[in-house]
Motif scaffolding. Structure first.
Motif, PDB file in Angstrom:
ATOM      1  N   ILE A  54      32.450  -2.806  45.337  1.00  0.00           N
ATOM      2  CA  ILE A  54      32.781  -1.803  46.356  1.00  0.00           C
ATOM      3  C   ILE A  54      33.598  -2.433  47.476  1.00  0.00           C
ATOM      4  N   GLN A  55      33.171  -3.593  47.948  1.00  0.00           N
ATOM      5  CA  GLN A  55      33.878  -4.241  49.049  1.00  0.00           C
ATOM      6  C   GLN A  55      35.294  -4.638  48.656  1.00  0.00           C
ATOM      7  N   ALA A  56      35.480  -4.974  47.361  1.00  0.00           N
ATOM      8  CA  ALA A  56      36.812  -5.341  46.874  1.00  0.00           C
ATOM      9  C   ALA A  56      37.695  -4.129  46.600  1.00  0.00           C
ATOM     10  N   GLY A  57      37.122  -2.919  46.734  1.00  0.00           N
ATOM     11  CA  GLY A  57      37.897  -1.708  46.519  1.00  0.00           C
ATOM     12  C   GLY A  57      38.029  -1.298  45.068  1.00  0.00           C
ATOM     13  N   HIS A  58      37.178  -1.853  44.194  1.00  0.00           N
ATOM     14  CA  HIS A  58      37.268  -1.529  42.771  1.00  0.00           C
ATOM     15  C   HIS A  58      36.697  -0.152  42.452  1.00  0.00           C
ATOM     16  N   VAL A  59      35.767   0.325  43.267  1.00  0.00           N
ATOM     17  CA  VAL A  59      35.118   1.604  42.972  1.00  0.00           C
ATOM     18  C   VAL A  59      34.509   2.162  44.256  1.00  0.00           C
ATOM     19  N   ARG A  60      34.441   3.489  44.327  1.00  0.00           N
ATOM     20  CA  ARG A  60      33.743   4.185  45.397  1.00  0.00           C
ATOM     21  C   ARG A  60      32.718   5.110  44.751  1.00  0.00           C
ATOM     22  N   PRO A  61      31.477   4.655  44.587  1.00  0.00           N
ATOM     23  CA  PRO A  61      30.462   5.490  43.929  1.00  0.00           C
ATOM     24  C   PRO A  61      30.279   6.853  44.568  1.00  0.00           C
ATOM     25  N   GLY A  62      30.497   6.942  45.883  1.00  0.00           N
ATOM     26  CA  GLY A  62      30.310   8.207  46.581  1.00  0.00           C
ATOM     27  C   GLY A  62      31.253   9.297  46.136  1.00  0.00           C
ATOM     28  N   GLU A  63      32.319   8.941  45.399  1.00  0.00           N
ATOM     29  CA  GLU A  63      33.242   9.956  44.891  1.00  0.00           C
ATOM     30  C   GLU A  63      32.576  10.880  43.876  1.00  0.00           C
ATOM     31  N   LEU A  64      31.412  10.500  43.377  1.00  0.00           N
ATOM     32  CA  LEU A  64      30.694  11.352  42.425  1.00  0.00           C
ATOM     33  C   LEU A  64      29.912  12.467  43.123  1.00  0.00           C
ATOM     34  N   LEU A  65      29.736  12.370  44.422  1.00  0.00           N
ATOM     35  CA  LEU A  65      29.017  13.405  45.155  1.00  0.00           C
ATOM     36  C   LEU A  65      29.944  14.592  45.396  1.00  0.00           C
ATOM     37  N   SER A  66      29.545  15.740  44.892  1.00  0.00           N
ATOM     38  CA  SER A  66      30.443  16.905  44.917  1.00  0.00           C
ATOM     39  C   SER A  66      30.043  17.969  45.922  1.00  0.00           C
ATOM     40  N   HIS A  67      28.767  18.041  46.315  1.00  0.00           N
ATOM     41  CA  HIS A  67      28.298  19.112  47.191  1.00  0.00           C
ATOM     42  C   HIS A  67      27.357  18.539  48.249  1.00  0.00           C
ATOM     43  N   ARG A  68      27.452  19.079  49.447  1.00  0.00           N
ATOM     44  CA  ARG A  68      26.592  18.674  50.558  1.00  0.00           C
ATOM     45  C   ARG A  68      25.746  19.873  50.964  1.00  0.00           C
ATOM     46  N   ILE A  69      24.445  19.725  50.847  1.00  0.00           N
ATOM     47  CA  ILE A  69      23.537  20.864  51.011  1.00  0.00           C
ATOM     48  C   ILE A  69      22.460  20.518  52.036  1.00  0.00           C
ATOM     49  N   PRO A  70      22.310  21.308  53.108  1.00  0.00           N
ATOM     50  CA  PRO A  70      21.227  21.062  54.062  1.00  0.00           C
ATOM     51  C   PRO A  70      19.866  21.224  53.386  1.00  0.00           C
ATOM     52  N   LEU A  71      18.899  20.474  53.860  1.00  0.00           N
ATOM     53  CA  LEU A  71      17.551  20.523  53.289  1.00  0.00           C
ATOM     54  C   LEU A  71      17.031  21.955  53.200  1.00  0.00           C
ATOM     55  N   GLU A  72      17.317  22.771  54.197  1.00  0.00           N
ATOM     56  CA  GLU A  72      16.791  24.137  54.212  1.00  0.00           C
ATOM     57  C   GLU A  72      17.260  24.950  53.010  1.00  0.00           C
ATOM     58  N   TYR A  73      18.377  24.549  52.401  1.00  0.00           N
ATOM     59  CA  TYR A  73      18.931  25.296  51.271  1.00  0.00           C
ATOM     60  C   TYR A  73      18.783  24.539  49.952  1.00  0.00           C
ATOM     61  N   ILE A  74      17.750  23.686  49.864  1.00  0.00           N
ATOM     62  CA  ILE A  74      17.611  22.846  48.682  1.00  0.00           C
ATOM     63  C   ILE A  74      17.309  23.661  47.427  1.00  0.00           C
ATOM     64  N   ALA A  75      16.638  24.809  47.564  1.00  0.00           N
ATOM     65  CA  ALA A  75      16.380  25.646  46.392  1.00  0.00           C
ATOM     66  C   ALA A  75      17.693  26.106  45.770  1.00  0.00           C
ATOM     67  N   GLU A  76      18.648  26.485  46.628  1.00  0.00           N
ATOM     68  CA  GLU A  76      19.967  26.871  46.130  1.00  0.00           C
ATOM     69  C   GLU A  76      20.668  25.660  45.512  1.00  0.00           C
ATOM     70  N   GLY A  77      20.441  24.479  46.078  1.00  0.00           N
ATOM     71  CA  GLY A  77      21.031  23.268  45.526  1.00  0.00           C
ATOM     72  C   GLY A  77      20.524  22.963  44.135  1.00  0.00           C
ATOM     73  N   TYR A  78      19.223  23.138  43.923  1.00  0.00           N
ATOM     74  CA  TYR A  78      18.663  22.921  42.580  1.00  0.00           C
ATOM     75  C   TYR A  78      19.247  23.917  41.584  1.00  0.00           C
ATOM     76  N   HIS A  79      19.354  25.177  41.998  1.00  0.00           N
ATOM     77  CA  HIS A  79      19.921  26.188  41.100  1.00  0.00           C
ATOM     78  C   HIS A  79      21.377  25.868  40.785  1.00  0.00           C
ATOM     79  N   LEU A  80      22.137  25.485  41.786  1.00  0.00           N
ATOM     80  CA  LEU A  80      23.549  25.142  41.608  1.00  0.00           C
ATOM     81  C   LEU A  80      23.709  24.006  40.594  1.00  0.00           C
ATOM     82  N   PHE A  81      22.906  22.961  40.762  1.00  0.00           N
ATOM     83  CA  PHE A  81      22.987  21.773  39.904  1.00  0.00           C
ATOM     84  C   PHE A  81      22.478  22.083  38.500  1.00  0.00           C
ATOM     85  N   SER A  82      21.364  22.794  38.427  1.00  0.00           N
ATOM     86  CA  SER A  82      20.764  23.108  37.130  1.00  0.00           C
ATOM     87  C   SER A  82      21.666  23.997  36.289  1.00  0.00           C
TER      88      SER A  82
END
Length: 382
Positions: free
Chosen positions: A338-366
């Motif tokens: 990561i420090q050498a710039g070979h990869v950015r693992p965070g690029e795999l994160l596609s959605h940002r969901i507040p804790l209050e809406y986690i039920a919708e997050g599970y449905h979205l992912f599932s």
């Protein structure tokens, strides 16, 4: 505190729970800033994992800030920004001393194989997970690490399980320079395994999945060739055609017992409390490997009640390797990448969901809606 709680298959919600407390001198309490939903959490969500109890809080991918430490903790202090590996382990038993942190002998009284895992039912120790405002972290001197100042939160979060597990899967493949590597499953772990295969000398990487948007991610993130299940009557034949009818040198099963769940799985899992699973992906992997090749198994499996082609493993002279990833063992090398710039693992994160809406997050992912690769859960406490 506010925490996600399990209420039964396909039912999760946010409720008030007591904040965790120091229960042992080696504990720490971490204020969670970000968590994630893992593909293996879907086994719990679908009711397929034995002994998943009402009120249990899921979540084994966690970063946060140390709030409090027990009197014996020496390596962490309140205010430290930390990433927490999904493995809970003592650091000193027979297995931990050999780097097998996921097989720790002292943290899970309910299993003979798996060690402890945050938020993954009572079959892995019954520890509440980090999809909550706070989490108790046992053995705080050996598990969590302070996040380097230069490391982005998204990248750190992905190192707590998904990317480290994918990297470990590529390691298990014992890839030699120029090898053809086939990865079944283009979820976050499969994508991480495919990208990591290049670091280990692969000459060719092929990713297989049934969703077009995930195959596109395999091409852009993992720089892999792709095969769509929907376009081939027999995916094993397609792999053979792509490899001059020899098969792949290394095959990585990043699917497991199909997290979306078959009818049989729902009967054996939800009704009989056995994660029966389906060996379809594993059998494809066995069939797709060349004679003398290696099959690396990362997918989450329980007791399998339908036939695995073990005779083919023997007759083809395959090496079969698997385990839950000992996450922290992968961090030094991954941090270098990561420090050498070979990869950015965070690029795999596609959605940002507040804790209050986690039920919708599970449905979205599932349900694989909105081209969801992997959701981040934001606590609003950063």
């Amino acid at each position: 505190m506010r925490a996600m709680t399990y209420r039964g298959p396909y039912k999760v919600r946010v409720e008030e729970k007591p904040e965790p407390t120091i229960e042992h001198p080696n504990d720490a309490i971490v204020r969670v800033t970000r968590a994630a939903i893992c593909g293996s959490d879907l086994h719990l969500y679908h009711g397929l994992m034995p002994d998943t109890r009402i009120g249990h809080t899921f979540g084994h991918e966690i970063i946060g800030v140390v709030e409090e430490v027990g009197p014996s903790v020496q390596n962490l202090s309140p205010g430290d920004r930390v990433m927490v590996p999904f493995n809970i382990y003592c650091g000193s038993c027979f297995f931990c001393s050999r780097g097998l942190y996921s097989n720790c002998h002292n943290v899970n009284p309910n299993a003979t194989a798996a060690g402890g895992i945050y938020g993954y039912s009572h079959t892995t120790g019954g520890y509440d997970g980090g999809q909550a405002e706070f989490v108790r972290v046992p053995f705080a001197d050996v598990g969590p690490s302070v996040i380097p100042d230069w490391l982005d939160d998204d990248d750190a979060l992905m190192l707590t399980d998904a990317f480290s597990t994918g990297y470990f899967g590529a390691q298990l493949g014992d890839i030699s320079e120029g090898d053809t590597v086939v990865v079944f499953g283009a979820g976050p772990v499969g994508l991480a395994a495919a990208r990591s295969a290049w670091f280990m000398g692969a000459g060719r990487v092929i990713v297989i999945d049934h969703l077009d948007y995930r195959l596109e991610k395999a091409r852009t993130f993992a720089f892999a060739e792709t095969l769509a299940l929907s376009e081939h009557k027999d995916i094993v034949v397609a792999v053979k055609k792509a490899t001059e009818y020899l098969g792949a040198d290394v095959v990585i099963d990043a699917v497991g017992a199909e997290a979306d769940g078959s009818v049989v799985q729902h009967v054996t899992g939800a009704k009989l409390k056995l994660l029966g699973g389906s060996p379809v992906a594993l059998n494809w992997a066995i069939d797709s490997a060349r004679k003398g090749g290696t099959v690396s198994v990362l997918g989450a499996y329980g007791p399998i009640h339908t036939a695995v082609k073990f005779g083919d493993v023997v007759n083809k002279g395959l090496t079969l390797r698997s385990n839950q990833a000992p996450v922290k063992r992968q961090w030094p090398r991954l941090l270098e990448h990561i420090q050498a710039g070979h990869v950015r693992p965070g690029e795999l994160l596609s959605h940002r969901i507040p804790l209050e809406y986690i039920a919708e997050g599970y449905h979205l992912f599932s349900a694989k809606l909105d081209d969801c690769i992997k959701p981040t859960i934001l606590m609003g406490t950063e």
